[in-house]
Design a protein around this motif. Structure first.
Motif, PDB file in Angstrom:
ATOM      1  N   UNK A   1     -11.095  -6.266  18.433  1.00  0.00           N
ATOM      2  CA  UNK A   1     -11.366  -5.118  18.008  1.00  0.00           C
ATOM      3  C   UNK A   1     -10.499  -4.975  16.501  1.00  0.00           C
ATOM      4  N   UNK A   2      -9.694  -5.750  15.743  1.00  0.00           N
ATOM      5  CA  UNK A   2      -9.199  -4.864  14.726  1.00  0.00           C
ATOM      6  C   UNK A   2     -10.194  -5.549  14.053  1.00  0.00           C
ATOM      7  N   UNK A   3     -10.761  -7.098  14.058  1.00  0.00           N
ATOM      8  CA  UNK A   3     -11.324  -7.475  12.582  1.00  0.00           C
ATOM      9  C   UNK A   3     -12.296  -7.055  11.902  1.00  0.00           C
ATOM     10  N   UNK A   4     -12.739  -5.197  13.036  1.00  0.00           N
ATOM     11  CA  UNK A   4     -13.613  -4.236  12.234  1.00  0.00           C
ATOM     12  C   UNK A   4     -13.045  -3.477  11.021  1.00  0.00           C
ATOM     13  N   UNK A   5     -11.599  -3.584  11.231  1.00  0.00           N
ATOM     14  CA  UNK A   5     -10.880  -2.786  10.515  1.00  0.00           C
ATOM     15  C   UNK A   5      -9.787  -3.509   9.390  1.00  0.00           C
ATOM     16  N   UNK A   6     -10.430  -5.131   9.153  1.00  0.00           N
ATOM     17  CA  UNK A   6     -10.124  -5.938   8.708  1.00  0.00           C
ATOM     18  C   UNK A   6      -9.520  -5.451   7.087  1.00  0.00           C
ATOM     19  N   UNK A   7     -10.271  -4.903   6.467  1.00  0.00           N
ATOM     20  CA  UNK A   7     -10.179  -4.285   5.414  1.00  0.00           C
ATOM     21  C   UNK A   7      -8.672  -3.404   5.135  1.00  0.00           C
ATOM     22  N   UNK A   8      -8.484  -2.317   6.399  1.00  0.00           N
ATOM     23  CA  UNK A   8      -7.804  -1.564   6.462  1.00  0.00           C
ATOM     24  C   UNK A   8      -6.328  -2.333   6.741  1.00  0.00           C
ATOM     25  N   UNK A   9      -6.517  -3.350   7.892  1.00  0.00           N
ATOM     26  CA  UNK A   9      -5.119  -3.568   7.816  1.00  0.00           C
ATOM     27  C   UNK A   9      -4.664  -4.537   6.619  1.00  0.00           C
ATOM     28  N   UNK A  10      -5.295  -5.405   6.023  1.00  0.00           N
ATOM     29  CA  UNK A  10      -5.436  -6.196   4.818  1.00  0.00           C
ATOM     30  C   UNK A  10      -4.637  -5.582   3.755  1.00  0.00           C
ATOM     31  N   UNK A  11      -5.340  -3.704   3.544  1.00  0.00           N
ATOM     32  CA  UNK A  11      -5.138  -2.965   2.421  1.00  0.00           C
ATOM     33  C   UNK A  11      -3.301  -2.248   2.569  1.00  0.00           C
ATOM     34  N   UNK A  12      -3.126  -2.406   4.694  1.00  0.00           N
ATOM     35  CA  UNK A  12      -2.157  -0.891   5.019  1.00  0.00           C
ATOM     36  C   UNK A  12      -1.074  -2.131   4.408  1.00  0.00           C
ATOM     37  N   UNK A  13      -1.104  -3.865   5.185  1.00  0.00           N
ATOM     38  CA  UNK A  13      -0.564  -4.671   5.339  1.00  0.00           C
ATOM     39  C   UNK A  13       0.153  -5.056   3.707  1.00  0.00           C
ATOM     40  N   UNK A  14      -0.398  -4.929   2.971  1.00  0.00           N
ATOM     41  CA  UNK A  14       0.146  -5.145   1.463  1.00  0.00           C
ATOM     42  C   UNK A  14       0.855  -4.266   1.326  1.00  0.00           C
ATOM     43  N   UNK A  15       0.630  -3.082   1.466  1.00  0.00           N
ATOM     44  CA  UNK A  15       0.451  -2.086   0.831  1.00  0.00           C
ATOM     45  C   UNK A  15       2.811  -1.700   1.776  1.00  0.00           C
ATOM     46  N   UNK A  16       2.524  -2.246   2.865  1.00  0.00           N
ATOM     47  CA  UNK A  16       3.521  -2.091   4.142  1.00  0.00           C
ATOM     48  C   UNK A  16       4.651  -3.243   3.163  1.00  0.00           C
ATOM     49  N   UNK A  17       3.957  -4.003   2.680  1.00  0.00           N
ATOM     50  CA  UNK A  17       4.771  -5.341   1.724  1.00  0.00           C
ATOM     51  C   UNK A  17       5.778  -5.221   0.703  1.00  0.00           C
TER      52      UNK A  17
ATOM     53  N   UNK B   1      -3.397   5.151  12.634  1.00  0.00           N
ATOM     54  CA  UNK B   1      -4.962   4.889  12.937  1.00  0.00           C
ATOM     55  C   UNK B   1      -5.975   3.715  13.232  1.00  0.00           C
ATOM     56  N   UNK B   2      -5.777   2.580  12.530  1.00  0.00           N
ATOM     57  CA  UNK B   2      -5.838   1.317  12.712  1.00  0.00           C
ATOM     58  C   UNK B   2      -5.719   1.027  14.432  1.00  0.00           C
ATOM     59  N   UNK B   3      -5.068   1.457  14.867  1.00  0.00           N
ATOM     60  CA  UNK B   3      -4.113   1.243  16.085  1.00  0.00           C
ATOM     61  C   UNK B   3      -4.949   2.509  17.360  1.00  0.00           C
ATOM     62  N   UNK B   4      -5.053   3.219  16.832  1.00  0.00           N
ATOM     63  CA  UNK B   4      -5.781   4.330  17.511  1.00  0.00           C
ATOM     64  C   UNK B   4      -6.717   3.809  18.010  1.00  0.00           C
ATOM     65  N   UNK B   5      -7.716   3.870  16.790  1.00  0.00           N
ATOM     66  CA  UNK B   5      -9.500   3.386  16.885  1.00  0.00           C
ATOM     67  C   UNK B   5      -9.095   2.026  17.825  1.00  0.00           C
ATOM     68  N   UNK B   6      -9.077   1.100  17.240  1.00  0.00           N
ATOM     69  CA  UNK B   6      -9.207  -0.285  17.620  1.00  0.00           C
ATOM     70  C   UNK B   6      -8.894  -0.294  19.354  1.00  0.00           C
ATOM     71  N   UNK B   7      -8.063   0.402  20.044  1.00  0.00           N
ATOM     72  CA  UNK B   7      -7.568   0.522  21.066  1.00  0.00           C
ATOM     73  C   UNK B   7      -9.101   1.582  22.437  1.00  0.00           C
ATOM     74  N   UNK B   8      -8.811   2.229  20.899  1.00  0.00           N
ATOM     75  CA  UNK B   8     -10.330   3.332  21.492  1.00  0.00           C
ATOM     76  C   UNK B   8     -11.531   2.345  21.951  1.00  0.00           C
TER      77      UNK B   8
END
Lengths: 594, 573
Positions: free
Chosen positions: A30-46, A102-109
């Motif tokens: 469910x999260x793989x679809x958003x992997x790009x966003x997740x990777x970028x967001x994780x990078x930004x978080x770090x 938002x990714x969390x929101x979308x993936x769970x939707x």
């Protein structure tokens, strides 16, 4: 309102770790679809987390360099750098937070939609076993728990890891001696959390059981209020709720005392760290081994380190619950869909006859509901099924709609067995008007064409006119666009019935199955509903489960079903003259009218 | 919020202790940077090792104290929340137990549970934690400002100003946020409504083959919902980061002006470090105070929902003081009854006298008022007009407990509790074993009790032994006859027994000569043992007499009898 005992009882004991991995594996797609966003967001978080570490470094420089040098210019430069860093951090954080949540929101939707889609394709028997309230909490609350796990817990974990690593690097570079002092405390901490997690869980399990017991007791009491009053047991019931409440209080206190210990330990850890740094670091500073700025840096890092530790300890219980909820949700996805093997024949038109041959059927409890039933319905014929409740009428139409499969015998449409007919093509030929009127949130139009936007408005208005509900709909605040549920429109029972008939008229099926409502309405509406029914029956093959004599008169043939068997059939007058079952029922209805 | 105020009024000492405790805790927590200031300045001045050691000891001591206090305080708050919950839950239930019909028809069980569980829990949190967190915030603010001003008033003014402005901004922002929250919650309930309709109407969905359309619709609703959540996420992220920014402005101001002051010699490095520490502490209490107004609003709603069920009028008021333990006849005199002021008459001018030892039958169609008649007789409800008289006294003048203890009541729906069979029968009364055995025998429960794995210690109900409708009714009968009531009331209490068992059981029960029996039964043949039968229709007595005579009249009673005979015959084959 729904409350579920079984949910609160679901006691998870061993194998939790294994289960957690299983759940994570299922969650991943469910999260793989958003992997790009997740990777970028994780990078930004770090990135932003590491940037915040720069603050104390700048202040250290101010203390150690600029201030002793009395360099106002240096200070201003530091302040500017600090401002820039903070602006960057805040901007990055702002976008990163929005993105990750938002990714969390979308993936769970997506997950919700998947579970819903799957549920709708499960056999009807699944819905017999699972109450609506329970299914709603599977789709809703259980997936929400997962969302929390992703957008809160996971973020806190990543952030803390980044903080830990980043601070370690800075501290090692600035003063490895001081860092070694702090490192000593780490194993103690890990042990402490492990101990806490092990001991607090059973307390929470007991607590949840107690709460379920209290809730059960309250419901029982309210439902039997008069009995309690007549037996004058009020005082005993008050003391029982008090006793149950005290038990709950004891468990709460036990849980609190565990929390007390963990809070105390975290506080103590922080203070120990400060004392070590200040004591030994102070000595080193006196000897000139480290600077005062470094001292400041370490102290501010240590306090920062303990903030996430505190929030982490808060989440232990939440994580546990989220995994248990997620597993329940995923279980639905692995339940098998309606059986559709052998369905090769597409029913494009109903031409001649429906035959019920030697039909026998029972539900899960294995009590025969239908026994060796035989009859036919010719095209254009209107059949009324009559008989007492539980006699098998509903089962007959459920089998025709392929909601269940018979244990023995067969239903044959134009020579093809129902087992071979593709269920959608079958159901599209049939219009079903159930006893209870089901309305969806949405406008009247949505409800009449059941979200099928290809059906033009004219067809809907025409159907409503035929069912004589058109004018009533136009009188609603927004006419056909009125949202019945959200606008809290009170439709009378008769009006709801007519809406249900209009819906069937819109879809214009070849075969109509109508389960007449049992509740009676006032004579005025009764007449309207009857008229609507007549309109609906025009030119159709129809099976009606009839409760009213006036309805049976609309049929060409009446079938009397009694205890799963067909006992009589014929026209109203013939059956009356025959003085059998139908006659008795007729008399009963006449008498109950007194 | 009366319950919360009342709670603290009863625990005044505890309240003053908690306030004092919070205050001391705040001082202990906030004094640390002030000491740190001395240590750093000391180190810079190159003071002796003993001095450092002394400070370390002080910090250690205070730290230990802080660790104890900081963990003990939430512990005490949590404990107080729970005490409030415990008291209030018991209090609410004791009130519920005195309610009557109007209450039960107004609030379904699920709704009551939602209030007593969810709303009460939230109110419990507010009762102590919700109040003390902002109080602590105020203390923190005051004490931190005190230390800041002590160190340097000018720098305090410069650096604390933006934070104060921010907190005012927070108060302005929260209604905007509330609007977004509201829209978001609406979108959730829309999704839930769709789930509700789709699952409840799954047969409809399948028969119209609109699975795909229903999916698509759910997707659309979810899309709306995701959009609404993202709006909430955005505003939350904005607020969160705005406040971080404001906090950082404070830090920068301290860095700049503090640095300037040090260079000018009006501030020490230690003071600079302490300032940095205090300025970060300031924002949190402001937010806490702002949050208080939000949580107070929520608590008010929850409190109202609880008050609503607590204050709903009890239909029957127990203020009679007469004692009447004897039963020399109980009578309904001109009794009329309606549930609501403008509602229809359920009972209309009823006159019946029940003499000791009489066996009276009540008959009538569904909804003719039989059960209501019984409830008025037993003072579960009071008549709208007319009186109920026990031995010449109005039952309203007699102690309620005296009236009710005359009756042994067996309702239509047997009310069993998730306890043992034994406890369900004795139902809180202390009774000798032989008496219990006798009641079990009379109610024909012997076989059932013997068959249960643990005998009468077997649990029944939700989590215990599954028992049939007939067994439930017999347990209820055993419970009623155990108290040897003067008036035994059977409100269609044997409907799940077969005809022969019912006849035998009622025959057995009617053997006690002094007991008045009032019987409603679906099977009118059972009423043939009655000394007299009243037939009700639309709240009025329209026929009366004995079974045989009523049948001869060939009117309503006869029709009801025929109807039932036919039904039985119909079901036989």
């Amino acid at each position: 309102m729904h409350w579920h005992w079984e949910d609160r009882y679901s006691v998870e004991q061993d194998g939790t770790r294994k289960r957690n991995w299983r759940v994570l594996k299922k969650l991943l797609p469910y999260f793989r679809k958003y992997s790009k966003t997740i990777i970028i967001a994780s990078f930004l978080l770090l990135f932003s987390t590491l940037l915040t570490l720069l603050g104390p470094i700048l202040i250290r420089r101010a203390i150690d360099v600029e201030i002793p040098n009395k360099s106002m210019q240096g200070l201003i430069i530091l302040a500017v750098i600090y401002i820039i860093i903070q602006i960057v951090v805040i901007l990055v954080r702002y976008f990163q937070q929005i993105e990750i949540m938002s990714v969390g929101e979308r993936a769970i939707a997506d997950l919700k939609a998947d579970i819903f889609r799957h549920l709708l394709r499960l056999p009807v028997s699944y819905f017999d076993k699972n109450p609506v309230g329970k299914l709603i909490s599977r789709v809703e609350s259980d997936t929400e728990a997962l969302k929390f796990l992703f957008s809160s817990t996971a973020v806190v974990l990543v952030q803390n890891l980044a903080l830990l690593v980043g601070m370690s690097v800075v501290m090692i570079v600035v003063s490895w001696r001081l860092y070694v002092l702090i490192l000593v405390m780490m194993p103690i901490f890990s042990y402490c959390f492990w101990w806490f997690e092990r001991h607090v869980r059973p307390v929470y399990i007991n607590l949840r059981k107690k709460i379920a017991e209290i809730n059960g007791f309250i419901v029982e009491t309210v439902k039997s209020l008069h009995v309690v009053q007549m037996f004058q047991q009020e005082d005993r019931f008050v003391s029982k709720i008090n006793r149950l409440g005290k038990d709950k209080y004891d468990y709460e206190l036990k849980a609190l005392s565990f929390w007390y210990r963990i809070w105390f330990f975290v506080e103590l850890g922080e203070i120990m760290g400060v004392i070590l740094v200040l004591g030994i670091g102070g000595l080193w500073a006196l000897r000139g081994l480290i600077t005062i700025g470094t001292l400041y840096l370490f102290i501010s890092y240590i306090t920062r380190l303990f903030v996430p530790l505190r929030s982490l300890s808060d989440q232990i219980n939440v994580i546990e619950r989220a995994f248990a909820a997620a597993e329940r949700a995923f279980q639905i996805l692995s339940t098998e869909e309606e059986f559709r093997k052998d369905e090769k024949h597409v029913l494009s038109e109903f031409e001649n006859v429906i035959e019920f041959r030697n039909l026998s059927f029972f539900y899960e409890d294995k009590n025969w509901v239908l026994k060796n039933l035989n009859f036919q319905i010719e095209k254009g014929e209107r059949i009324a099924l009559v008989g007492e409740t539980g006699g098998g009428k509903t089962s007959i139409i459920s089998l025709l709609l392929k909601y269940y499969s018979p244990q023995d015998g067969d239903i044959i449409i134009d020579g093809t067995s129902l087992t071979h007919i593709e269920r959608h093509s079958l159901r599209s030929r049939i219009g079903f008007v159930p006893q209870d009127v089901i309305l969806f949130p949405g406008s009247i139009t949505d409800n009449l064409r059941l979200f099928n936007a290809t059906i033009p408005d004219e067809r809907i208005h025409d159907a409503a006119k035929r069912a004589q509900i058109h004018q009533r709909i136009l009188n609603l605040p927004d006419g056909y666009d009125t949202n019945i549920i959200e606008q809290g429109i009170n439709l009378s029972f008769g009006e709801r019935q007519l809406i249900s008939y209009t819906r069937a008229l819109v879809f214009d099926p070849e075969i109509l199955i109508l389960d007449e409502a049992t509740s009676s309405v006032d004579p005025q509406s009764e007449r309207l509903v009857q008229q609507g029914m007549k309109e609906l029956l025009k030119g159709r093959t129809a099976i009606i489960i009839a409760h009213r004599l006036t309805t049976t008169r609309l049929a060409d043939r009446i079938l009397v079903v009694h205890k799963g068997k067909l006992v009589e059939e014929g026209k109203h007058n013939d059956l009356i003259q025959h003085k059998g079952h139908y006659y008795k029922m007729y008399r009963l209805q006449y008498l109950s009218g007194v | 919020m009366r319950s919360v105020v009342y709670f603290w009024k009863r625990h005044k000492l505890w309240l003053s202790f908690l306030i004092a405790f919070s205050f001391i805790n705040t001082i202990v927590s906030l004094i640390f940077p002030y000491i740190l200031k001395d240590v750093i300045d000391g180190i810079r001045a190159g003071f002796a090792r003993q001095d450092l050691l002394r400070y370390i000891l002080i910090i250690g001591g205070i730290g230990l104290l802080r660790a104890v206090f900081n963990s003990l305080l939430p512990f005490t708050r949590g404990r107080t929340n729970e005490i409030f919950l415990l008291d209030e839950r018991t209090n609410i239930l004791s009130k519920l137990l005195r309610k009557g019909h109007s209450f039960l028809s107004r609030f379904p069980a699920g709704d009551i549970l939602q209030r007593v569980d969810h709303d009460l829990n939230e109110l419990g949190w507010f009762s102590c934690s919700g109040i003390f967190r902002p109080i602590e915030g105020i203390f923190t603010l005051v004490i931190a400002l005190f230390f800041l001003i002590r160190i340097n008033p000018l720098l305090t003014l410069i650096s604390a100003l933006p934070i104060s402005i921010a907190s005012v901004g927070w108060l302005k922002l929260s209604p905007v946020m509330y609007k977004y929250y509201y829209a978001w919650r609406e979108s959730i309930s829309k999704a839930n409504n769709h789930l509700q309709s789709s699952f409840a109407g799954v047969k409809l969905v399948k028969s119209y083959t609109i699975e795909d359309k229903t999916d698509q619709r759910f997707l659309d609703i979810l899309k709306e919902r995701v959009a609404a959540s993202i709006r909430v996420i955005r505003i939350e992220a904005l607020v969160h980061n705005l406040f971080t920014a404001i906090e950082e402005i404070g830090v920068i101001l301290v860095l700049l002006f503090g640095g300037l002051f040090i260079i000018r010699g009006s501030l020490t490095i230690g003071e600079f470090v302490a300032f940095n520490a205090y300025i970060i502490i300031l924002l949190d209490p402001m937010l806490r105070i702002g949050n208080f107004f939000v949580s107070k609003k929520r608590a008010q709603v929850q409190n109202e929902r609880l008050e609503e069920i607590k204050n709903h009028p009890t239909d029957v008021v127990d203020d009679g003081d007469l004692k009447e333990t004897k039963h020399k006849g109980i009578a309904l005199e001109n009794v009329s009854f309606k549930y609501t002021k403008n509602g229809p008459l359920i009972l209309n001018g009823i006159n019946i006298k029940f003499e000791p030892g009489q066996k009276i039958g009540l008959a009538g169609t569904v909804g003719s008022g039989k059960t209501t008649l019984l409830q008025v007789l037993m003072r579960i409800a009071d008549p709208t007009e007319g009186r109920v008289k026990l031995n010449d006294a109005d039952v309203k003048d007699i102690q309620l407990s005296q009236v009710r203890s005359l009756f042994g009541y067996i309702p239509q729906e047997p009310s069993l509790f998730s306890e043992t069979i034994y406890n369900n029968i004795t139902f809180g009364r202390r009774v000798d074993t032989p008496l219990v055995n006798n009641a079990i025998k009379l109610a024909q429960l012997e076989g059932f009790v013997r068959g249960a794995p643990k005998g009468w210690d077997e649990l029944i109900g939700e989590r215990g032994l599954r028992i049939s409708g007939g067994e439930k009714q017999r347990v209820a009968i055993a419970r009623a006859i155990l108290g040897k009531p003067k008036i035994l009331v059977l409100d269609d209490a044997t409907s799940n027994l077969d005809a022969d068992t019912e006849k035998e059981l009622i025959g057995q029960l009617s053997q006690t000569p002094d007991t008045t029996m009032i019987i409603i039964s679906h099977r009118l043949s059972v009423l043939s043992i009655c000394d007299y039968i009243y037939v009700l229709d639309k709240g009025k007595i329209i026929e009366q007499g004995i079974h045989e005579d009523l049948l001869k009249k060939q009117e309503l009673y006869w029709k009801l009898y025929q109807h039932q005979l036919m039904e039985e015959e119909f079901m036989k084959d």
